[in-house]
Design an enzyme around this catalytic site. Structure first.
Site, PDB file in Angstrom:
ATOM      1  N   HIS A 108       0.747  -1.012   0.545  1.00 32.04           N
ATOM      2  CA  HIS A 108      -0.389  -0.086   0.440  1.00 32.04           C
ATOM      3  C   HIS A 108       1.086   1.481  -0.024  1.00 32.04           C
ATOM      4  O   HIS A 108       2.152   1.459   0.568  1.00 32.04           O
ATOM      5  CB  HIS A 108      -1.257  -0.098   1.342  1.00 32.04           C
ATOM      6  CG  HIS A 108      -1.274   1.312   1.323  1.00 32.04           C
ATOM      7  ND1 HIS A 108      -1.175   1.900   2.901  1.00 32.04           N
ATOM      8  CD2 HIS A 108      -2.597   2.050   1.010  1.00 32.04           C
ATOM      9  CE1 HIS A 108      -1.260   3.350   2.378  1.00 32.04           C
ATOM     10  NE2 HIS A 108      -2.384   3.393   1.558  1.00 32.04           N
ATOM     11  N   ASN A 110       0.228   6.192   0.013  1.00 30.35           N
ATOM     12  CA  ASN A 110      -0.404   7.247   0.035  1.00 30.35           C
ATOM     13  C   ASN A 110       0.442   8.247  -0.123  1.00 30.35           C
ATOM     14  O   ASN A 110       1.449   8.251   1.053  1.00 30.35           O
ATOM     15  CB  ASN A 110      -1.585   6.373   1.130  1.00 30.35           C
ATOM     16  CG  ASN A 110      -2.733   8.213   1.349  1.00 30.35           C
ATOM     17  OD1 ASN A 110      -2.054   9.171   1.439  1.00 30.35           O
ATOM     18  ND2 ASN A 110      -3.328   7.742   0.488  1.00 30.35           N
ATOM     19  N   GLY A 260     -18.666  11.391   0.916  1.00 33.23           N
ATOM     20  CA  GLY A 260     -19.053  11.209  -0.209  1.00 33.23           C
ATOM     21  C   GLY A 260     -18.754  10.566  -1.364  1.00 33.23           C
ATOM     22  O   GLY A 260     -18.920  10.745  -2.250  1.00 33.23           O
TER      23      GLY A 260
END
Length: 306
Positions: A108, A110, A260
């Protein structure tokens, strides 16, 4: 360059996404990522790329997003309540790689940037990110290489950076309800705004740029290692730990869902196949037990082999 430059960050992140995808396609034998651009109704959007059912990479997702809104979501302001109510911009590249061969670790990475603004107040900005490695069958040579490369990413920016951010990674990627680390760590940093925007941006770029040199040599060393049903079953079992962490603790997952974001892009971090076994324990002296005994323990990997 002391004031935050959002355009420069965005251009770097888009280029980072491109470079990582090209390298992963090459490592996977030339198969291409599927790309989808999406818009967020509340503001902003992103570019999601997913490679599925590859010869080397069972699933890999490399996401870029740039979203904005009138209020920071709770996951971003929980530990900094003074920022609640501020408008925000959030930019980042996030990737997760689930290889097919159990001897190749999941990984991973980021890199992200936040800007929080409020009328008649100075903007507040910070960088975060890092990379970590989750092996299923551990190799000390791989772990040492991974951490040496992480240290190389940090060394030009501060003598304490590698030690600080390695420890933070060990503490962050810890599955509390299992009382075990997710993997062998790497780097993790958040809320970084010390010594000016230029310094923090350069360090974040160094972290992003060192991911491929850290990961691809491990893929090349292990991708052709023979394996059978036993190794595959253990890989699927350990992937369950990855799922548990991402859905329960991961800040990026929580931020994306609370703000959202596009759920398909957020949850592409989950592996395509996973398994759970009730109260399973590895056999004493087995290669699976070695993972727990030697690799899922906080350790100074730069000190040499055990």
């Amino acid at each position: 360059m002391s004031a935050p430059d959002v355009d420069s960050v965005k251009n770097y992140l888009l280029d980072l996404q491109d470079r990582i995808c090209i390298a992963l396609e090459r490592a996977n034998g030339g198969e291409r990522f599927r790309e989808e651009e999406w818009q967020r109704p509340q503001g902003g959007g992103g570019r999601t790329r997913v490679l599925a059912q590859g010869a080397v990479l069972e699933q890999a997702g490399v996401n870029f997003s740039h979203v904005h809104g009138k209020n920071l979501p709770p996951s971003a302001s929980a530990h900094r309540p003074e920022l609640a109510g501020r408008a925000f911009q959030a930019l980042g590249v996030s990737l997760v790689i689930h290889p097919r061969n159990p001897y190749v670790p999941t990984s991973h990475c980021n890199v992200r940037f936040f800007l929080a603004e409020k009328a008649e107040s100075d903007p507040v900005w910070w960088f975060g990110g890092g990379f970590d490695l989750t092996p299923y069958y551990g190799f000390e040579d791989d772990a040492v290489h991974w951490h040496r490369t992480a240290k190389q990413a940090c060394d030009p920016f501060g003598p304490d950076y590698y030690g600080r951010f390695k420890q933070w990674c060990d503490e962050y990627f810890y599955i509390k309800h299992r009382q075990e680390p997710r993997g062998i760590g790497g780097l993790f940093f958040d809320d970084l705004n010390e010594r000016g925007f230029g310094h923090c941006f350069s360090f974040s770029k160094s972290v992003g740029d060192h991911f491929l040199p850290a990961y691809l040599p491990i893929v090349e060393r292990r991708k052709d290692t023979p394996y059978g049903e036993r190794e595959r079953e253990f890989q699927l079992y350990r992937r369950g730990r990855y799922v548990e962490f991402n859905l329960v603790y991961d800040r990026g997952t929580l931020f994306g869902l609370q703000s959202g974001g596009r759920s398909e892009s957020i949850l592409m971090s989950l592996p395509p196949l996973v398994a759970w076994r009730y109260n399973w324990q590895p056999a004493v002296g087995s290669p699976e037990a070695k993972l727990y005994e030697l690799f899922l323990q906080p350790r100074d990997w730069l000190a040499g082999k055990s």
